[in-house]
Design a protein around this motif. Sequence first.
Motif, PDB file in Angstrom:
ATOM      1  N   ARG A 210       1.060  -1.216  -0.093  1.00 25.53           N
ATOM      2  CA  ARG A 210       0.213   0.107  -0.390  1.00 25.53           C
ATOM      3  C   ARG A 210       0.720   1.640  -0.281  1.00 25.53           C
ATOM      4  N   GLU A 211       2.029   1.276   0.859  1.00 17.83           N
ATOM      5  CA  GLU A 211       2.749   2.537   0.946  1.00 17.83           C
ATOM      6  C   GLU A 211       3.357   2.349  -0.361  1.00 17.83           C
ATOM      7  N   ALA A 212       4.155   1.576  -0.511  1.00 18.32           N
ATOM      8  CA  ALA A 212       4.747   1.919  -2.367  1.00 18.32           C
ATOM      9  C   ALA A 212       3.419   2.483  -3.598  1.00 18.32           C
ATOM     10  N   LEU A 213       2.512   1.495  -3.414  1.00 17.28           N
ATOM     11  CA  LEU A 213       1.836   2.251  -4.395  1.00 17.28           C
ATOM     12  C   LEU A 213       1.466   3.640  -4.471  1.00 17.28           C
ATOM     13  N   TRP A 214       1.033   4.186  -3.145  1.00 17.22           N
ATOM     14  CA  TRP A 214       1.547   5.734  -2.638  1.00 17.22           C
ATOM     15  C   TRP A 214       2.456   6.531  -3.159  1.00 17.22           C
ATOM     16  N   ASN A 215       3.114   5.938  -2.566  1.00 17.65           N
ATOM     17  CA  ASN A 215       5.001   6.703  -2.867  1.00 17.65           C
ATOM     18  C   ASN A 215       4.731   6.886  -4.522  1.00 17.65           C
ATOM     19  N   VAL A 216       5.296   5.608  -4.498  1.00 14.36           N
ATOM     20  CA  VAL A 216       5.227   5.322  -6.383  1.00 14.36           C
ATOM     21  C   VAL A 216       4.459   6.953  -7.171  1.00 14.36           C
ATOM     22  N   HIS A 217       3.631   7.238  -6.876  1.00 14.61           N
ATOM     23  CA  HIS A 217       2.688   7.785  -7.731  1.00 14.61           C
ATOM     24  C   HIS A 217       3.107   9.534  -6.913  1.00 14.61           C
ATOM     25  N   TRP A 218       2.645   9.221  -5.631  1.00  8.37           N
ATOM     26  CA  TRP A 218       3.486  10.560  -4.850  1.00  8.37           C
ATOM     27  C   TRP A 218       4.152  10.683  -3.954  1.00  8.37           C
ATOM     28  N   PRO A 219       4.734  11.015  -3.869  1.00  7.43           N
ATOM     29  CA  PRO A 219       6.449  10.395  -3.174  1.00  7.43           C
ATOM     30  C   PRO A 219       6.591  11.969  -2.598  1.00  7.43           C
ATOM     31  N   ASP A 220       6.885  11.350  -1.204  1.00  6.28           N
ATOM     32  CA  ASP A 220       6.902  12.216  -0.083  1.00  6.28           C
ATOM     33  C   ASP A 220       8.012  13.297  -0.791  1.00  6.28           C
ATOM     34  N   PRO A 221       7.977  14.796   0.227  1.00  7.56           N
ATOM     35  CA  PRO A 221       8.623  15.986   0.345  1.00  7.56           C
ATOM     36  C   PRO A 221      10.590  15.435  -0.096  1.00  7.56           C
ATOM     37  N   GLY A 222      10.178  14.661   0.441  1.00  6.02           N
ATOM     38  CA  GLY A 222      12.026  14.633   1.321  1.00  6.02           C
ATOM     39  C   GLY A 222      12.814  13.412  -0.438  1.00  6.02           C
ATOM     40  N   GLU A 223      11.718  13.107  -1.220  1.00  3.19           N
ATOM     41  CA  GLU A 223      12.628  12.324  -1.911  1.00  3.19           C
ATOM     42  C   GLU A 223      13.680  12.410  -3.232  1.00  3.19           C
ATOM     43  N   SER A 224      14.413  11.724  -3.180  1.00  3.16           N
ATOM     44  CA  SER A 224      15.851  12.532  -4.365  1.00  3.16           C
ATOM     45  C   SER A 224      14.797  12.200  -5.759  1.00  3.16           C
ATOM     46  N   PHE A 225      15.368  13.342  -6.094  1.00  2.65           N
ATOM     47  CA  PHE A 225      15.340  13.658  -8.086  1.00  2.65           C
ATOM     48  C   PHE A 225      15.242  12.417  -8.583  1.00  2.65           C
ATOM     49  N   GLU A 226      16.614  12.142  -8.442  1.00  2.00           N
ATOM     50  CA  GLU A 226      17.994  10.764  -9.019  1.00  2.00           C
ATOM     51  C   GLU A 226      16.879   9.633  -8.839  1.00  2.00           C
ATOM     52  N   ASN A 227      16.948   9.522  -7.497  1.00  2.00           N
ATOM     53  CA  ASN A 227      15.868   8.225  -7.473  1.00  2.00           C
ATOM     54  C   ASN A 227      14.343   8.134  -8.516  1.00  2.00           C
ATOM     55  N   LEU A 228      13.753   9.378  -8.099  1.00  2.00           N
ATOM     56  CA  LEU A 228      12.540   8.744  -9.001  1.00  2.00           C
ATOM     57  C   LEU A 228      12.605   8.813 -10.281  1.00  2.00           C
ATOM     58  N   HIS A 229      13.574   9.765 -10.524  1.00  2.00           N
ATOM     59  CA  HIS A 229      13.735   9.129 -12.617  1.00  2.00           C
ATOM     60  C   HIS A 229      14.551   7.962 -12.585  1.00  2.00           C
ATOM     61  N   SER A 230      15.266   7.777 -12.025  1.00  2.00           N
ATOM     62  CA  SER A 230      16.051   5.929 -11.814  1.00  2.00           C
ATOM     63  C   SER A 230      14.955   4.640 -11.588  1.00  2.00           C
TER      64      SER A 230
END
Length: 733
Positions: A210-230
């Motif tokens: 559940r957490e994975a689905l939420w976070n993959v669409h709506w990342p926490d503000p602190g999430e790294s863009f590098e990780n998001l984009h890779s």
Amino acid sequence: MLEPSTSVQYVKGIGPRLAEVLAAKGIHTLDDLLHYLPFRYEDRLNPRSIPELRAGEMATVIAEVRNSGLFRTRRMPIFQMTAGQGRTRLRCIWFNAAYLRDKFTPGQMVALYGKVEQDLYGGELQLVQPQFEIIGDPGDDGSADAAEQKVAASLEVGRIVPIYESAGQGRLTPRWFRRIIHTALENLPPELPDPIPAAVRRHLGLIPPREALWNVHWPDPGESFENLHSSRTPAHIRLIFEELFFLELGLELKRRQQKAQTGIAFRLDDGVRAAIKKILPFHPTAAQKRVLKEIASDMERPFPMRRLLQGDVGSGKTIVAFEAAIIAMENGYQVALMAPTEILAQQHYFSARRILEGVGYRVVLLTGSLEDDRKREIRRHIAQGNAQLVIGTHALIEQTVGFEKLGLVIVDEQHRFGVLQRFKLMKKSDARVGTGVLARPVGRSLAAPAEPDVLVMTATPIPRTLALTLYGDLDVSVLDEMPPGRTPILTRRVSDERSDEVWQFVRKQVAAGHQAYVVYPVIEENEETELKAAIKMFKELSKRTFPDLRVGLLHGRLEPDLKDQVMRMFQKGELDILVSTTVIEVGVDVGNATVMVIEHAERFGLAQLHQLRGRIGRGAAKSYCVLMTGGKVSEDGERRLDALVRTTDGFQIAELDLELRGPGEFFGTRQAGMPNFQVANLIRDRQLLEAAKREAAAVLAGPSPEISQEEINRALRHMRNRWQRTYGLVEVG
Ligand code: ADP
Ligand code: MG
């Protein structure tokens, strides 16, 4: 609350009409929708105010549309839109963008994302070609101010915002997806059971679904863009691993089930070994020896062999296949050898006769083009067990061919089936065995028919990641060494303006007693016109360029008899030059051919070029491959041709091919039975795939202090549902 398998049309805000649009994107169920991941994320946490923008940076700006219009310059139409925040203004421009004409209305709120640049004349800052999204209409609340406030509280700003590919020709915008997916997430049950066993989760450090689905669409503000984009955030990793894990679990289970069936335990004694030695026309390479040992020890075991033999063109698979065939025949069993085309079946037949008939094995060829009488006769030989080695096309398995005692099936798979096709193929062979094709286990009850062994040979090296997924149900042997005495092929790229030089070179090679191929691309979509062009070129070459040489023509539309005749003439050296479409791609073996000229090489795929090139360089003389190109070559085309000039290593070429084309296209067509992944990407996610395979095997090894039977059962149930939904396969499990 909806089940993951519920059709998306029942998701609030979708309905049957939009469900159809989504279906075109492969989104059918709620689960599909939740796995429709953003391809990019935008930093709208801190949208910028216009005065703080600096030239050269990428920035998100939320502003109100003031005015817009299309300007035609001499070179192209330019669309301009001015957006404002209070009193400040920012100009945005798009080149060649007449289509934007009616896009904006003054008063709308827009989110803009793009590069800040100084304009050419005055140093004013502007956004060039920004991505944009209309996030609020002036009518929303009567006033732009109110709209702005509403927007600020919405999904559009003040966060890391997911950007989705739009669908339905832009009808379903990223913004639409954000709303819909957000609603769907809100409607997820508070507790989603995790189908992945706890120990596996622990090994990989996976977060809950559940957490994975939420976070993959709506990342926490602190999430790294590098990780998001890779795709390397914990949320991405969880979802990707899950997909790969259940794929591997299914493949691994399938493999175990096959092994658990009754097979034939072939005897491998000195007599059999001597029989094998007798046929060998040369010293086998170390790789051939190793591979034969792997095959032979499979055959000795009382379980059905399911083995893939990989080897680059020319690595010497045929002789290994014949050796395996001898083991079966010496044990009193029959062997079926299936090739993808008639020409190749015939070639195998000729080699088999040369190598095997001389020492007394009875070989037959059964193909569709035989006379009916002859076919009937051959079928009878097969049914009575007179024919020991039966060679044919894949139709062998479709036809009602009854073997008396089939022990080994060899599938020469130059075409590379996908995993799904092969399951079907094997199932058919199972069915054949079940209905009258009797093979009896040695030393067991006559009642239980044993499964024949299956050896699949593929001519194209398959990158390990693909081998794991497509052939995860098979054991793999690799022929990674070429027979000795080969001189590496020299490959050159030449523009067709220099064809005169090329033909002169061909002439020299022929004068030295060699033969040449000239290959012309005929691609199915344009078959008519290209075939005409190929024939025209043949006339040109035979009449004008080489009037004194013997030039033959081979293409797919020729009568089978004529095809054979031409091929045989070339094989016997009665033709100097063979002009051909790609029909020679498969397995043809003419050692004296030392030149291959490939016309319009830029039109061929990498793997195909490599296969074609494999037709030369088979003898001791040095061979040359000339890649002719006409006109402009695309960037990918350049990379393909470069790779061929650089290397002849099939594995390297396969890796690059996979990278260039993606796993779906790698197998020629999308229908090739490649599982379509929701979130995984075989190139990017190699390591996760390896981990998934490892963990799947561990789970199937049975309960342990780490994993309970209940967890295993839950994982298997989930896997079956998933396989059925995704691949439409019921038979797994
Ligand atoms: P492929 O793997 O493409 O099917 P083939 O089995 O057709 O390759 O072998 C290619 C050529 O190499 C054939 O002419 C074959 O006779 C020859 N060959 C195979 N093994 C050896 C070996 N160990 N030593 C010498 N020549 C070999
Ligand atoms: Mg071959």
